[in-house]
Design a protein around this motif. Structure first.
Motif, PDB file in Angstrom:
ATOM      1  N   GLN A   2       4.762   6.514 -17.471  1.00  0.00           N
ATOM      2  CA  GLN A   2       5.354   6.050 -16.230  1.00  0.00           C
ATOM      3  C   GLN A   2       4.312   6.074 -15.112  1.00  0.00           C
ATOM      4  N   ILE A   3       4.529   5.268 -14.096  1.00  0.00           N
ATOM      5  CA  ILE A   3       3.631   5.229 -12.943  1.00  0.00           C
ATOM      6  C   ILE A   3       4.192   6.128 -11.852  1.00  0.00           C
ATOM      7  N   LEU A   4       3.339   7.002 -11.362  1.00  0.00           N
ATOM      8  CA  LEU A   4       3.658   7.822 -10.202  1.00  0.00           C
ATOM      9  C   LEU A   4       2.720   7.348  -9.097  1.00  0.00           C
ATOM     10  N   SER A   5       3.268   6.795  -8.059  1.00  0.00           N
ATOM     11  CA  SER A   5       2.459   6.247  -6.980  1.00  0.00           C
ATOM     12  C   SER A   5       2.599   7.125  -5.748  1.00  0.00           C
ATOM     13  N   ILE A   6       1.464   7.625  -5.263  1.00  0.00           N
ATOM     14  CA  ILE A   6       1.443   8.387  -4.018  1.00  0.00           C
ATOM     15  C   ILE A   6       0.710   7.524  -3.004  1.00  0.00           C
ATOM     16  N   GLN A   7       1.440   7.070  -2.021  1.00  0.00           N
ATOM     17  CA  GLN A   7       0.843   6.211  -0.998  1.00  0.00           C
ATOM     18  C   GLN A   7       0.873   6.940   0.332  1.00  0.00           C
ATOM     19  N   SER A   8      -0.267   6.958   0.977  1.00  0.00           N
ATOM     20  CA  SER A   8      -0.369   7.668   2.235  1.00  0.00           C
ATOM     21  C   SER A   8      -1.509   7.065   3.052  1.00  0.00           C
ATOM     22  N   HIS A   9      -1.369   7.084   4.345  1.00  0.00           N
ATOM     23  CA  HIS A   9      -2.450   6.628   5.210  1.00  0.00           C
ATOM     24  C   HIS A   9      -3.564   7.675   5.209  1.00  0.00           C
ATOM     25  N   THR A  10      -4.788   7.205   5.379  1.00  0.00           N
ATOM     26  CA  THR A  10      -5.906   8.147   5.419  1.00  0.00           C
ATOM     27  C   THR A  10      -6.096   8.759   6.797  1.00  0.00           C
ATOM     28  N   SER A  11      -5.527   8.146   7.803  1.00  0.00           N
ATOM     29  CA  SER A  11      -5.653   8.665   9.163  1.00  0.00           C
ATOM     30  C   SER A  11      -4.268   8.989   9.717  1.00  0.00           C
ATOM     31  N   PRO A  12      -4.169  10.091  10.459  1.00  0.00           N
ATOM     32  CA  PRO A  12      -2.862  10.414  11.042  1.00  0.00           C
ATOM     33  C   PRO A  12      -2.534   9.597  12.302  1.00  0.00           C
ATOM     34  N   ILE A  13      -3.532   8.905  12.862  1.00  0.00           N
ATOM     35  CA  ILE A  13      -3.354   8.198  14.132  1.00  0.00           C
ATOM     36  C   ILE A  13      -3.570   6.694  13.925  1.00  0.00           C
ATOM     37  N   ARG A  14      -2.658   5.892  14.449  1.00  0.00           N
ATOM     38  CA  ARG A  14      -2.802   4.442  14.417  1.00  0.00           C
ATOM     39  C   ARG A  14      -3.765   3.994  15.509  1.00  0.00           C
ATOM     40  N   GLU A  15      -4.096   2.706  15.523  1.00  0.00           N
ATOM     41  CA  GLU A  15      -4.989   2.165  16.558  1.00  0.00           C
ATOM     42  C   GLU A  15      -4.399   2.293  17.952  1.00  0.00           C
ATOM     43  N   ASP A  16      -3.073   2.261  18.070  1.00  0.00           N
ATOM     44  CA  ASP A  16      -2.433   2.384  19.385  1.00  0.00           C
ATOM     45  C   ASP A  16      -2.222   3.846  19.781  1.00  0.00           C
ATOM     46  N   LYS A  17      -2.862   4.761  19.057  1.00  0.00           N
ATOM     47  CA  LYS A  17      -2.860   6.213  19.325  1.00  0.00           C
ATOM     48  C   LYS A  17      -1.532   6.901  18.964  1.00  0.00           C
ATOM     49  N   GLU A  18      -0.617   6.200  18.330  1.00  0.00           N
ATOM     50  CA  GLU A  18       0.636   6.800  17.862  1.00  0.00           C
ATOM     51  C   GLU A  18       0.408   7.443  16.500  1.00  0.00           C
ATOM     52  N   ARG A  19       1.180   8.471  16.219  1.00  0.00           N
ATOM     53  CA  ARG A  19       1.095   9.158  14.932  1.00  0.00           C
ATOM     54  C   ARG A  19       1.743   8.291  13.858  1.00  0.00           C
ATOM     55  N   GLN A  20       1.093   8.204  12.691  1.00  0.00           N
ATOM     56  CA  GLN A  20       1.674   7.460  11.578  1.00  0.00           C
ATOM     57  C   GLN A  20       1.957   8.403  10.415  1.00  0.00           C
ATOM     58  N   SER A  21       3.035   8.129   9.769  1.00  0.00           N
ATOM     59  CA  SER A  21       3.444   8.977   8.650  1.00  0.00           C
ATOM     60  C   SER A  21       3.938   8.075   7.529  1.00  0.00           C
ATOM     61  N   THR A  47      -6.991   4.157  -8.694  1.00  0.00           N
ATOM     62  CA  THR A  47      -6.753   3.367  -7.492  1.00  0.00           C
ATOM     63  C   THR A  47      -5.933   2.131  -7.889  1.00  0.00           C
ATOM     64  N   CYS A  48      -5.436   1.429  -6.903  1.00  0.00           N
ATOM     65  CA  CYS A  48      -4.681   0.196  -7.181  1.00  0.00           C
ATOM     66  C   CYS A  48      -5.558  -0.824  -7.904  1.00  0.00           C
ATOM     67  N   LYS A  49      -6.828  -0.917  -7.531  1.00  0.00           N
ATOM     68  CA  LYS A  49      -7.734  -1.850  -8.205  1.00  0.00           C
ATOM     69  C   LYS A  49      -7.925  -1.470  -9.670  1.00  0.00           C
ATOM     70  N   GLU A  50      -8.074  -0.172  -9.952  1.00  0.00           N
ATOM     71  CA  GLU A  50      -8.235   0.257 -11.345  1.00  0.00           C
ATOM     72  C   GLU A  50      -6.995  -0.072 -12.171  1.00  0.00           C
ATOM     73  N   ILE A  51      -5.819   0.091 -11.587  1.00  0.00           N
ATOM     74  CA  ILE A  51      -4.578  -0.251 -12.300  1.00  0.00           C
ATOM     75  C   ILE A  51      -4.511  -1.757 -12.535  1.00  0.00           C
ATOM     76  N   ASN A  52      -4.886  -2.532 -11.534  1.00  0.00           N
ATOM     77  CA  ASN A  52      -4.909  -3.983 -11.677  1.00  0.00           C
ATOM     78  C   ASN A  52      -5.885  -4.409 -12.776  1.00  0.00           C
ATOM     79  N   ASP A  53      -7.093  -3.861 -12.761  1.00  0.00           N
ATOM     80  CA  ASP A  53      -8.091  -4.191 -13.784  1.00  0.00           C
ATOM     81  C   ASP A  53      -7.594  -3.791 -15.172  1.00  0.00           C
ATOM     82  N   TYR A  54      -6.986  -2.611 -15.276  1.00  0.00           N
ATOM     83  CA  TYR A  54      -6.442  -2.156 -16.554  1.00  0.00           C
ATOM     84  C   TYR A  54      -5.426  -3.163 -17.078  1.00  0.00           C
ATOM     85  N   PHE A  55      -4.500  -3.606 -16.225  1.00  0.00           N
ATOM     86  CA  PHE A  55      -3.476  -4.551 -16.656  1.00  0.00           C
ATOM     87  C   PHE A  55      -4.094  -5.878 -17.083  1.00  0.00           C
ATOM     88  N   ARG A  56      -5.104  -6.342 -16.350  1.00  0.00           N
ATOM     89  CA  ARG A  56      -5.758  -7.603 -16.710  1.00  0.00           C
ATOM     90  C   ARG A  56      -6.482  -7.483 -18.045  1.00  0.00           C
TER      91      ARG A  56
END
Length: 134
Positions: A2-21, A47-56
């Motif tokens: 099964q695929i377990l996908s953990i998606q998260s931003h690498t930075s806690p702050i957006r460009e408009d200085k707001e917190r992103q979660s 990574t997503c690219k590695e999964i894509n390459d694997y599927f191809r």
């Protein structure tokens, strides 16, 4: 598996200085908890690219067992822009008393024993790989 996908931003702050979660900084304890929980399983971290390459690659390779050999046929059109062209081959029912290899011409690929099977990494190359023992 099964695929377990953990998606998260690498930075806690957006460009408009707001917190992103979610983000890796604020959520590191939760991410560590998840990773600690799943480490008892045979996990492929990718990574997503590695999964894509694997599927191809999976879609492009036709693997056929022919007696004591494995024949690979490749659809090159599906592999455009895939740089790391390797596949895992898992073979059951080989006598553990011997060292086993897959041989193509002068190249040999060791089949490493793991539990009740042998496994190796092969380049995605059209042709026949003989199963040999030493």
């Amino acid at each position: 598996g099964q695929i377990l996908s953990i998606q998260s931003h690498t930075s806690p702050i957006r460009e408009d200085k707001e917190r992103q979660s979610p983000n890796i900084i604020d959520d590191i304890k939760n991410i560590q908890y998840i990773l600690d929980y799943v480490k008892k399983y045979d996990i492929w971290y990718a990574t997503c690219k590695e999964i894509n390459d694997y599927f191809r690659i999976y879609s492009a390779v036709d693997l056929q067992v022919q007696g004591d050999a494995i024949q690979l046929e490749i659809d090159e059109k599906l592999l455009k822009n895939v740089l790391d062209r390797e596949i895992w081959i898992k073979i059951y029912d080989l006598d553990p008393e011997f060292k086993w290899y897959l041989r193509r011409g002068d190249e040999k690929f060791l089949l490493s024993q793991k539990d009740d099977f042998h496994i190796t990494n092969l380049p995605v190359i059209k042709g026949k790989f003989e199963i040999i023992k030493e």
